[in-house]
Design a protein around this motif. Structure first.
Motif, PDB file in Angstrom:
ATOM      1  N   ALA A 365      94.505  39.910  56.331  1.00  0.00           N
ATOM      2  CA  ALA A 365      95.827  39.008  56.040  1.00  0.00           C
ATOM      3  C   ALA A 365      96.735  39.556  55.624  1.00  0.00           C
ATOM      4  N   LEU A 366      96.325  40.342  54.024  1.00  0.00           N
ATOM      5  CA  LEU A 366      97.055  40.455  53.243  1.00  0.00           C
ATOM      6  C   LEU A 366      98.379  41.111  53.421  1.00  0.00           C
ATOM      7  N   PRO A 367      99.449  40.877  53.034  1.00  0.00           N
ATOM      8  CA  PRO A 367     100.636  42.074  53.083  1.00  0.00           C
ATOM      9  C   PRO A 367     100.666  43.354  53.290  1.00  0.00           C
ATOM     10  N   GLY A 368     101.418  44.145  52.946  1.00  0.00           N
ATOM     11  CA  GLY A 368     100.631  45.607  52.768  1.00  0.00           C
ATOM     12  C   GLY A 368     100.075  46.519  52.175  1.00  0.00           C
ATOM     13  N   ASN A 369      99.181  45.412  53.279  1.00  0.00           N
ATOM     14  CA  ASN A 369      97.580  46.765  54.077  1.00  0.00           C
ATOM     15  C   ASN A 369      97.384  47.637  52.418  1.00  0.00           C
ATOM     16  N   PRO A 370      96.425  46.655  51.359  1.00  0.00           N
ATOM     17  CA  PRO A 370      96.066  46.976  49.959  1.00  0.00           C
ATOM     18  C   PRO A 370      95.273  47.909  50.909  1.00  0.00           C
ATOM     19  N   THR A 371      94.375  48.590  50.007  1.00  0.00           N
ATOM     20  CA  THR A 371      92.475  49.042  49.913  1.00  0.00           C
ATOM     21  C   THR A 371      92.293  47.845  49.589  1.00  0.00           C
ATOM     22  N   VAL A 372      91.260  47.874  50.393  1.00  0.00           N
ATOM     23  CA  VAL A 372      89.561  46.444  49.632  1.00  0.00           C
ATOM     24  C   VAL A 372      88.706  47.500  49.738  1.00  0.00           C
ATOM     25  N   ILE A 373      88.402  47.052  48.037  1.00  0.00           N
ATOM     26  CA  ILE A 373      86.730  47.525  48.382  1.00  0.00           C
ATOM     27  C   ILE A 373      85.495  46.336  48.093  1.00  0.00           C
ATOM     28  N   VAL A 374      84.494  46.116  48.965  1.00  0.00           N
ATOM     29  CA  VAL A 374      83.701  46.148  49.041  1.00  0.00           C
ATOM     30  C   VAL A 374      82.339  46.219  48.190  1.00  0.00           C
ATOM     31  N   ASN A 375      82.241  45.788  47.090  1.00  0.00           N
ATOM     32  CA  ASN A 375      80.577  46.072  46.470  1.00  0.00           C
ATOM     33  C   ASN A 375      80.094  45.627  46.864  1.00  0.00           C
ATOM     34  N   GLN A 376      79.085  46.141  46.940  1.00  0.00           N
ATOM     35  CA  GLN A 376      77.140  46.332  47.267  1.00  0.00           C
ATOM     36  C   GLN A 376      76.422  46.078  45.432  1.00  0.00           C
ATOM     37  N   TYR A 377      75.150  45.324  45.849  1.00  0.00           N
ATOM     38  CA  TYR A 377      74.866  45.272  44.825  1.00  0.00           C
ATOM     39  C   TYR A 377      73.302  46.534  44.908  1.00  0.00           C
ATOM     40  N   TYR A 378      73.549  46.839  43.468  1.00  0.00           N
ATOM     41  CA  TYR A 378      72.557  47.667  42.779  1.00  0.00           C
ATOM     42  C   TYR A 378      70.941  47.330  42.862  1.00  0.00           C
ATOM     43  N   PHE A 421      87.218  48.572  56.069  1.00  0.00           N
ATOM     44  CA  PHE A 421      87.315  48.210  54.374  1.00  0.00           C
ATOM     45  C   PHE A 421      86.644  49.360  54.676  1.00  0.00           C
ATOM     46  N   THR A 422      86.100  49.659  52.669  1.00  0.00           N
ATOM     47  CA  THR A 422      85.480  50.909  52.622  1.00  0.00           C
ATOM     48  C   THR A 422      83.884  49.433  51.165  1.00  0.00           C
ATOM     49  N   SER A 423      83.047  49.939  51.775  1.00  0.00           N
ATOM     50  CA  SER A 423      81.797  49.289  51.065  1.00  0.00           C
ATOM     51  C   SER A 423      80.857  50.391  50.170  1.00  0.00           C
ATOM     52  N   VAL A 424      81.138  50.556  49.313  1.00  0.00           N
ATOM     53  CA  VAL A 424      80.570  50.627  47.752  1.00  0.00           C
ATOM     54  C   VAL A 424      78.832  50.750  47.508  1.00  0.00           C
ATOM     55  N   GLN A 425      77.707  51.720  47.190  1.00  0.00           N
ATOM     56  CA  GLN A 425      76.896  50.761  46.953  1.00  0.00           C
ATOM     57  C   GLN A 425      76.999  51.905  45.245  1.00  0.00           C
ATOM     58  N   PRO A 426      76.518  51.661  44.593  1.00  0.00           N
ATOM     59  CA  PRO A 426      76.861  51.995  43.191  1.00  0.00           C
ATOM     60  C   PRO A 426      75.319  52.146  42.554  1.00  0.00           C
ATOM     61  N   LEU A 461      82.493  53.355  37.707  1.00  0.00           N
ATOM     62  CA  LEU A 461      82.464  55.077  38.792  1.00  0.00           C
ATOM     63  C   LEU A 461      83.011  55.081  40.172  1.00  0.00           C
ATOM     64  N   ALA A 462      81.687  54.734  40.760  1.00  0.00           N
ATOM     65  CA  ALA A 462      82.002  54.265  41.965  1.00  0.00           C
ATOM     66  C   ALA A 462      82.962  54.030  42.836  1.00  0.00           C
ATOM     67  N   ASP A 463      83.277  52.904  42.039  1.00  0.00           N
ATOM     68  CA  ASP A 463      84.312  52.284  43.210  1.00  0.00           C
ATOM     69  C   ASP A 463      86.176  53.696  42.770  1.00  0.00           C
ATOM     70  N   GLN A 464      85.665  54.450  41.558  1.00  0.00           N
ATOM     71  CA  GLN A 464      86.614  54.873  41.596  1.00  0.00           C
ATOM     72  C   GLN A 464      86.459  56.507  42.589  1.00  0.00           C
ATOM     73  N   GLN A 465      85.191  56.487  42.880  1.00  0.00           N
ATOM     74  CA  GLN A 465      84.868  57.836  43.751  1.00  0.00           C
ATOM     75  C   GLN A 465      85.752  56.933  44.814  1.00  0.00           C
ATOM     76  N   ALA A 466      85.492  55.801  45.118  1.00  0.00           N
ATOM     77  CA  ALA A 466      85.499  55.376  47.013  1.00  0.00           C
ATOM     78  C   ALA A 466      86.804  55.409  47.073  1.00  0.00           C
ATOM     79  N   LEU A 467      87.185  55.070  45.838  1.00  0.00           N
ATOM     80  CA  LEU A 467      89.278  55.038  46.272  1.00  0.00           C
ATOM     81  C   LEU A 467      89.128  56.345  46.284  1.00  0.00           C
TER      82      LEU A 467
END
Length: 482
Positions: A365-378, A421-426, A461-467
């Motif tokens: 619901a956040l205004p502006g439609n930001p890119t949301v990344i959800v990090n998983q655990y290593y 949203f985008t999900s990332v697993q480092p 680095l994993a988040d940067q790649q996902a972005l």
């Protein structure tokens, strides 16, 4: 000369004893009943669930495995976790629901009391229609299974075309009758019960998180370009302190090595790190959190003070599941895969996914439609656990803990996918706890099992790649750094 009558002797190879004939005749209806029940069981598992969309949510509707009770809860698959619904449904045949997509606006309006009642009721009507469509599909699939099996039997026995047609029609008609009884009679109250569902909160409750969260008081943070919310992993606990920390930075364990600081340096961003050690969805992100002598305001409330932030990174879940306590218990016990511990973990996971859904809805619901990344655990352990022998952790225990961490990551990934949203697993492959260059703090370090400065960099680095992927056309919503 007298005549002699010769009595013909029956050939034992061509004459079937009468008891065998009766046995065969008795076995036919038994086999028929077994075929019908087996076809029904298989059809329930392979019939595609029917998708319905209403009230900002897409839900797939199907049937759970039949139960012998007169009534009971339905099943809701929420991010890979099976949750029993609060309302009961009549009959032994009950719905199975799976949440596949959520958007915030419609449900937030309902929670605020400004939603359209007709729009809210639409979800129940759509669920009821989806249930009826599923019943028709399941009936066709189960009848098809029966026809296929009987076709094979009649072919092997070389029945005539006429006899084959009679057998196939009788089988299809019998299976249809079973479905009419199952869905039309034993589950006759299900459509009406589904029509009373206005939101998923009617099925599983609100979770008690108290969302939506209002913005925190204070001036807008217009210069902030990215925000990190979450727990001690995102705070970077155990690493170098911030150069000029305030009281809350110290209480939350925020570090100069946190991946938020790494992303800020690489992108020349103003990153607001709100993460706090010990944060959960309910106590930390959507609600205030005790932090030593202080009280940290809800991170979502603080986040809303940065209206121009175009990237939001979330790291949450371990404290919701009491991961540190489970790890310590596992190390101190002879075994940590016992039923009691597993039942406790499952209970905590179910509570987490309900709160996690509230968080995702608020973020959507956040205004502006930001890119949301959800990090998983290593994976902190890796294949080598030799350095943990003195701590009571062997390969079997590490595997159990990793399996539970995988279950949490599945929930994080599926929830992110449902919200778009985008999900990332480092990956810490080759740099686990007992490696030569670990990305994980050891048992004697300040924050055992948390990332080192190098581990925080790997997450960044994993988040940067996902972005980069998320901003490209046709990007997928989940990624992994290998």
């Amino acid at each position: 000369m007298s005549s002699v009558r010769i009595t013909p002797v029956a050939d034992p190879t061509t004459t079937t004893p009468s008891w065998r004939k009766w046995a065969v005749r008795a076995a036919v209806p038994v086999a028929g009943v077994f075929l019908l029940l087996a076809s029904l069981w298989l059809a329930v598992r392979i019939t595609p669930l029917q998708a319905v969309t209403a009230a900002g949510q897409t839900v797939e509707v199907g049937a759970a495995s039949p139960d012998f009770g007169p009534s009971g809860p339905a099943e809701l698959d929420l991010f890979g976790q099976t949750i029993s619904t609060q309302p009961d449904f009549p009959g032994p045949v009950r719905p199975r629901l799976r949440l596949t997509h959520i958007t915030a606006n419609a449900e937030l309006q309902q929670l605020l009391g400004s939603g359209d009642h007709n729009s809210a009721g639409l979800l129940g009507r759509q669920l009821s229609e989806g249930w009826l469509r599923y019943g028709l599909w399941e009936g066709a699939v189960s009848a098809g299974i029966v026809v296929v099996v009987l076709s094979a039997v009649t072919g092997l026995r070389r029945y005539s075309m006429r006899r084959t047609a009679v057998v196939l029609l009788a089988g299809a008609a019998s299976m249809s009758a079973v479905n009419v009884v199952g869905f039309g009679l034993l589950a006759s109250g299900t459509p009406a019960a589904l029509r009373h569902v206005h939101s998923l909160s009617d099925l599983v409750g609100s979770g008690g998180t108290g969302y939506p969260v209002a913005p925190a008081d204070g001036p807008a943070l217009g210069a902030v370009q990215a925000v990190v919310i979450g727990d001690s992993t995102a705070a970077g606990i155990g690493n170098r302190p911030l150069p000029q920390p305030d009281a809350l930075d110290k209480a939350c364990g925020r570090s100069a090595d946190a991946f938020a600081e790494q992303l800020a340096a690489v992108n020349d961003w103003n990153v607001l790190n709100l993460a706090c050690s010990g944060a959960t969805v309910r106590t930390g992100l959507l609600g205030p959190q005790p932090a030593g002598p202080l009280s940290a305001p809800p991170q979502i409330a603080q986040l809303q003070r940065a209206p121009k932030a175009h990237v939001i990174i979330v790291s949450i879940g371990a404290d919701d599941l009491h991961w540190a306590d489970l790890t310590r218990f596992c190390a101190a016990s002879p075994s940590c895969d016992d039923r009691a511990t597993d039942a406790y973990f499952q209970q905590q996971t179910v509570a987490f996914v309900m709160d996690y859904r509230d968080l995702l809805t608020q973020l959507a619901a956040l205004p502006g439609n930001p890119t949301v990344i959800v990090n998983q655990y290593y994976d902190p352990f890796g294949p080598d656990t030799s350095c943990l022998a003195a701590e009571g952790v062997d390969a079997a225990k590490a595997k159990t803990l990793q399996n539970r961490l995988d279950q949490l990551n599945t929930a994080l990934r599926q929830g992110a996918d449902a919200a778009g949203f985008t999900s990332v697993q480092p990956s810490f492959a080759g740099h686990a706890l007992c490696s030569a260059e670990p990305f994980v703090q050891g048992p004697k370090d300040k924050a055992p099992l948390h990332p080192t400065a190098a581990g925080e960099l790997a997450i960044a680095l994993a988040d940067q790649q996902a972005l980069s992927v998320a901003r490209s056309p046709g990007a997928a919503t989940s990624s992994s750094s290998r």
